[in-house]
Design a protein around this motif. Sequence first.
Motif, short mmCIF file in Angstrom:
data_model
loop_
_atom_site.label_atom_id
_atom_site.label_comp_id
_atom_site.label_asym_id
_atom_site.label_seq_id
_atom_site.Cartn_x
_atom_site.Cartn_y
_atom_site.Cartn_z
N ILE A 148 6.68 1.38 8.93
CA ILE A 148 5.59 2.28 9.27
C ILE A 148 4.30 1.75 8.66
O ILE A 148 4.26 1.43 7.47
CB ILE A 148 5.87 3.72 8.77
CG1 ILE A 148 7.13 4.26 9.45
CG2 ILE A 148 4.67 4.63 9.04
CD1 ILE A 148 7.57 5.61 8.91
N ALA A 149 3.25 1.67 9.48
CA ALA A 149 1.95 1.24 8.98
C ALA A 149 1.35 2.38 8.17
O ALA A 149 1.25 3.51 8.66
CB ALA A 149 1.03 0.87 10.14
N MET A 150 0.98 2.09 6.94
CA MET A 150 0.42 3.13 6.08
C MET A 150 -1.08 3.27 6.27
O MET A 150 -1.61 4.38 6.26
CB MET A 150 0.77 2.82 4.63
CG MET A 150 2.28 2.89 4.40
SD MET A 150 2.78 2.42 2.75
CE MET A 150 1.95 3.62 1.76
N VAL A 151 -1.77 2.15 6.42
CA VAL A 151 -3.21 2.17 6.64
C VAL A 151 -3.59 0.88 7.37
O VAL A 151 -2.97 -0.16 7.15
CB VAL A 151 -3.99 2.31 5.30
CG1 VAL A 151 -3.83 1.08 4.43
CG2 VAL A 151 -5.46 2.60 5.53
N GLU A 152 -4.56 0.98 8.27
CA GLU A 152 -5.03 -0.21 8.98
C GLU A 152 -6.04 -0.92 8.09
O GLU A 152 -7.18 -0.46 7.94
CB GLU A 152 -5.66 0.19 10.31
CG GLU A 152 -6.07 -0.99 11.16
CD GLU A 152 -6.68 -0.56 12.47
OE1 GLU A 152 -7.80 0.00 12.45
OE2 GLU A 152 -6.03 -0.75 13.52
N SER A 153 -5.64 -2.01 7.48
CA SER A 153 -6.51 -2.72 6.55
C SER A 153 -7.51 -3.62 7.26
O SER A 153 -8.66 -3.73 6.84
CB SER A 153 -5.67 -3.56 5.59
OG SER A 153 -4.80 -2.73 4.87
N ILE A 154 -7.09 -4.28 8.31
CA ILE A 154 -7.98 -5.10 9.15
C ILE A 154 -7.64 -4.76 10.59
O ILE A 154 -6.56 -5.11 11.08
CB ILE A 154 -7.78 -6.61 8.90
CG1 ILE A 154 -8.07 -6.97 7.45
CG2 ILE A 154 -8.68 -7.42 9.85
CD1 ILE A 154 -7.72 -8.41 7.09
N PRO A 155 -8.53 -4.07 11.28
CA PRO A 155 -8.26 -3.73 12.69
C PRO A 155 -8.14 -4.99 13.54
O PRO A 155 -8.70 -6.04 13.20
CB PRO A 155 -9.48 -2.92 13.12
CG PRO A 155 -10.18 -2.54 11.87
CD PRO A 155 -9.82 -3.56 10.84
#
Length: 166
Positions: A148-155
């Motif tokens: 699961i992606a927790m946060v989009e660090s680099i779109p």
Amino acid sequence: MLNIHPTTAKEPLTVLDRTDARILLALDDDPQATVVALAERLTLARNTVQSRIRRMEADGVLAPVSVRARHAAAGYPVLAFLTLAIDQADAERTLADIAEVPEVCEAHAITGDGDLLVRVIARDTPDLHRITLELLRCHGVARSSTAIAMVESIPFRMAPALRRTL
């Protein structure tokens, strides 16, 4: 390794050149710009801009506009990546089944422990569980592993690579 031809995306027939990159970067700056406005800004002929955009659309270089929509804004705040192990003997049917799951955004044949890397979106973690079970019921899917992606660090982005073309 899984060897399947893409079912929905075309492979670009041409490599982008400097002019194509300039047009795409200008569209990044102003997605609603008219062909005339782009031509003026880039000091190119209107016909050049128009034919380049049409060619990039026809060749599959440009993704559909819906790809730009943010999944959270569409009511799907959870982003996950599922690695699927599949029966490669009937991979075409498996991919067709997987493509029928609306929350599947993309799938890539990969090397490593699995055969496919599938990007899915979900409303919440119980919804992700439902989607995972739906994928496991697809013909030829043997097992899955989920991150699961927790946060989009680099779109996702293409502009830095396009700028290298200039």
